[in-house]
Design a protein around this motif. Structure first.
Motif, PDB file in Angstrom:
ATOM      1  N   UNK A 208       0.964  10.250  -5.191  1.00  0.00           N
ATOM      2  CA  UNK A 208       1.059  11.513  -5.927  1.00  0.00           C
ATOM      3  C   UNK A 208       2.198  11.445  -6.949  1.00  0.00           C
ATOM      4  N   UNK A 209       3.341  10.985  -6.523  1.00  0.00           N
ATOM      5  CA  UNK A 209       4.497  10.883  -7.417  1.00  0.00           C
ATOM      6  C   UNK A 209       4.242   9.836  -8.501  1.00  0.00           C
ATOM      7  N   UNK A 210       3.666   8.696  -8.127  1.00  0.00           N
ATOM      8  CA  UNK A 210       3.355   7.659  -9.107  1.00  0.00           C
ATOM      9  C   UNK A 210       2.425   8.195 -10.192  1.00  0.00           C
ATOM     10  N   UNK A 211       1.382   8.896  -9.801  1.00  0.00           N
ATOM     11  CA  UNK A 211       0.428   9.425 -10.779  1.00  0.00           C
ATOM     12  C   UNK A 211       1.093  10.419 -11.730  1.00  0.00           C
ATOM     13  N   UNK A 212       2.012  11.209 -11.216  1.00  0.00           N
ATOM     14  CA  UNK A 212       2.737  12.142 -12.091  1.00  0.00           C
ATOM     15  C   UNK A 212       3.669  11.383 -13.042  1.00  0.00           C
ATOM     16  N   UNK A 213       4.324  10.343 -12.545  1.00  0.00           N
ATOM     17  CA  UNK A 213       5.171   9.513 -13.419  1.00  0.00           C
ATOM     18  C   UNK A 213       4.337   8.873 -14.524  1.00  0.00           C
TER      19      UNK A 213
ATOM     20  N   UNK B 200      11.968   4.443  -6.127  1.00  0.00           N
ATOM     21  CA  UNK B 200      12.640   3.215  -5.686  1.00  0.00           C
ATOM     22  C   UNK B 200      11.851   2.530  -4.566  1.00  0.00           C
ATOM     23  N   UNK B 201      11.305   3.327  -3.641  1.00  0.00           N
ATOM     24  CA  UNK B 201      10.506   2.783  -2.538  1.00  0.00           C
ATOM     25  C   UNK B 201       9.252   2.088  -3.071  1.00  0.00           C
ATOM     26  N   UNK B 202       8.591   2.713  -4.039  1.00  0.00           N
ATOM     27  CA  UNK B 202       7.390   2.116  -4.633  1.00  0.00           C
ATOM     28  C   UNK B 202       7.751   0.784  -5.289  1.00  0.00           C
ATOM     29  N   UNK B 203       8.838   0.766  -6.056  1.00  0.00           N
ATOM     30  CA  UNK B 203       9.276  -0.479  -6.698  1.00  0.00           C
ATOM     31  C   UNK B 203       9.528  -1.559  -5.648  1.00  0.00           C
ATOM     32  N   UNK B 204      10.131  -1.175  -4.525  1.00  0.00           N
ATOM     33  CA  UNK B 204      10.404  -2.131  -3.449  1.00  0.00           C
ATOM     34  C   UNK B 204       9.126  -2.658  -2.831  1.00  0.00           C
ATOM     35  N   UNK B 205       8.187  -1.776  -2.560  1.00  0.00           N
ATOM     36  CA  UNK B 205       6.913  -2.198  -1.975  1.00  0.00           C
ATOM     37  C   UNK B 205       6.179  -3.159  -2.896  1.00  0.00           C
ATOM     38  N   UNK B 206       6.234  -2.898  -4.182  1.00  0.00           N
ATOM     39  CA  UNK B 206       5.521  -3.718  -5.155  1.00  0.00           C
ATOM     40  C   UNK B 206       6.369  -4.866  -5.686  1.00  0.00           C
ATOM     41  N   UNK B 207       7.608  -4.943  -5.239  1.00  0.00           N
ATOM     42  CA  UNK B 207       8.529  -6.009  -5.627  1.00  0.00           C
ATOM     43  C   UNK B 207       8.709  -6.091  -7.143  1.00  0.00           C
ATOM     44  N   UNK B 208       8.954  -4.930  -7.761  1.00  0.00           N
ATOM     45  CA  UNK B 208       9.266  -4.876  -9.187  1.00  0.00           C
ATOM     46  C   UNK B 208      10.660  -4.288  -9.350  1.00  0.00           C
ATOM     47  N   UNK B 209      11.318  -4.645 -10.439  1.00  0.00           N
ATOM     48  CA  UNK B 209      12.706  -4.248 -10.640  1.00  0.00           C
ATOM     49  C   UNK B 209      12.914  -3.154 -11.679  1.00  0.00           C
ATOM     50  N   UNK B 210      11.884  -2.876 -12.467  1.00  0.00           N
ATOM     51  CA  UNK B 210      12.083  -1.957 -13.582  1.00  0.00           C
ATOM     52  C   UNK B 210      10.917  -0.981 -13.698  1.00  0.00           C
TER      53      UNK B 210
ATOM     54  N   UNK C 152       7.989  20.603  -5.255  1.00  0.00           N
ATOM     55  CA  UNK C 152       8.945  21.268  -4.376  1.00  0.00           C
ATOM     56  C   UNK C 152       9.838  20.293  -3.625  1.00  0.00           C
ATOM     57  N   UNK C 153      10.170  19.189  -4.277  1.00  0.00           N
ATOM     58  CA  UNK C 153      11.043  18.172  -3.697  1.00  0.00           C
ATOM     59  C   UNK C 153      12.352  18.138  -4.461  1.00  0.00           C
ATOM     60  N   UNK C 154      13.373  17.590  -3.850  1.00  0.00           N
ATOM     61  CA  UNK C 154      14.627  17.420  -4.575  1.00  0.00           C
ATOM     62  C   UNK C 154      14.476  16.278  -5.567  1.00  0.00           C
ATOM     63  N   UNK C 155      15.303  16.319  -6.602  1.00  0.00           N
ATOM     64  CA  UNK C 155      15.312  15.253  -7.603  1.00  0.00           C
ATOM     65  C   UNK C 155      15.589  13.915  -6.929  1.00  0.00           C
ATOM     66  N   UNK C 156      16.545  13.908  -5.994  1.00  0.00           N
ATOM     67  CA  UNK C 156      16.903  12.641  -5.339  1.00  0.00           C
ATOM     68  C   UNK C 156      15.755  12.103  -4.497  1.00  0.00           C
ATOM     69  N   UNK C 157      14.944  12.984  -3.921  1.00  0.00           N
ATOM     70  CA  UNK C 157      13.790  12.519  -3.144  1.00  0.00           C
ATOM     71  C   UNK C 157      12.767  11.839  -4.060  1.00  0.00           C
TER      72      UNK C 157
ATOM     73  N   UNK D 183       0.847  -1.191   0.000  1.00  0.00           N
ATOM     74  CA  UNK D 183       0.000   0.000   0.000  1.00  0.00           C
ATOM     75  C   UNK D 183       0.887   1.247   0.000  1.00  0.00           C
ATOM     76  N   UNK D 184       0.524   2.209  -0.844  1.00  0.00           N
ATOM     77  CA  UNK D 184       1.316   3.422  -0.994  1.00  0.00           C
ATOM     78  C   UNK D 184       0.802   4.540  -0.100  1.00  0.00           C
ATOM     79  N   UNK D 185       1.738   5.381   0.310  1.00  0.00           N
ATOM     80  CA  UNK D 185       1.373   6.586   1.055  1.00  0.00           C
ATOM     81  C   UNK D 185       0.785   7.599   0.070  1.00  0.00           C
ATOM     82  N   UNK D 186       0.198   8.648   0.593  1.00  0.00           N
ATOM     83  CA  UNK D 186      -0.372   9.699  -0.267  1.00  0.00           C
ATOM     84  C   UNK D 186       0.712  10.309  -1.162  1.00  0.00           C
ATOM     85  N   UNK D 187       1.884  10.586  -0.601  1.00  0.00           N
ATOM     86  CA  UNK D 187       2.985  11.172  -1.370  1.00  0.00           C
ATOM     87  C   UNK D 187       3.442  10.214  -2.462  1.00  0.00           C
TER      88      UNK D 187
END
Length: 93
Positions: free
Chosen positions: A11-16, A41-51, A30-35, A4-8
């Protein structure tokens, strides 16, 4: 639900998924590129996907993306097109 994803994260997933670049997302939110990269990367980890493709496919499975039925009407039929050396996925055999 597992992954399950957090609101943030949502939000980032929908923009991607709307084809914004990580740089554009960082400016919009208003976030850094690295954030933004870390959240992806966190979303990929939660969903267990590599690409990124795996991320897109899992987004479809989880209902973040809707695909209209006629989207796949133009997928070639490799056998009827005389390309019998290709699998149904278009991979050379």
């Amino acid at each position: 639900m597992k992954g399950k994803l957090s609101k943030r994260e949502e939000q980032i997933l929908k923009l991607l998924l709307a084809e914004y670049t990580q740089s554009e997302i960082s400016s919009i939110l208003g976030l850094s590129y690295s954030r933004v990269s870390d959240v992806k990367r966190i979303i990929k980890g939660k969903w267990e996907v590599d690409s990124t493709i795996g991320l897109i496919l899992e987004s479809i499975r989880r209902g973040y993306v809707e695909i209209e039925r006629d989207t796949f009407d133009e997928i070639p039929n490799f056998e009827s097109d005389g390309l019998k050396n290709y699998s149904s996925e278009g991979v050379l055999l």
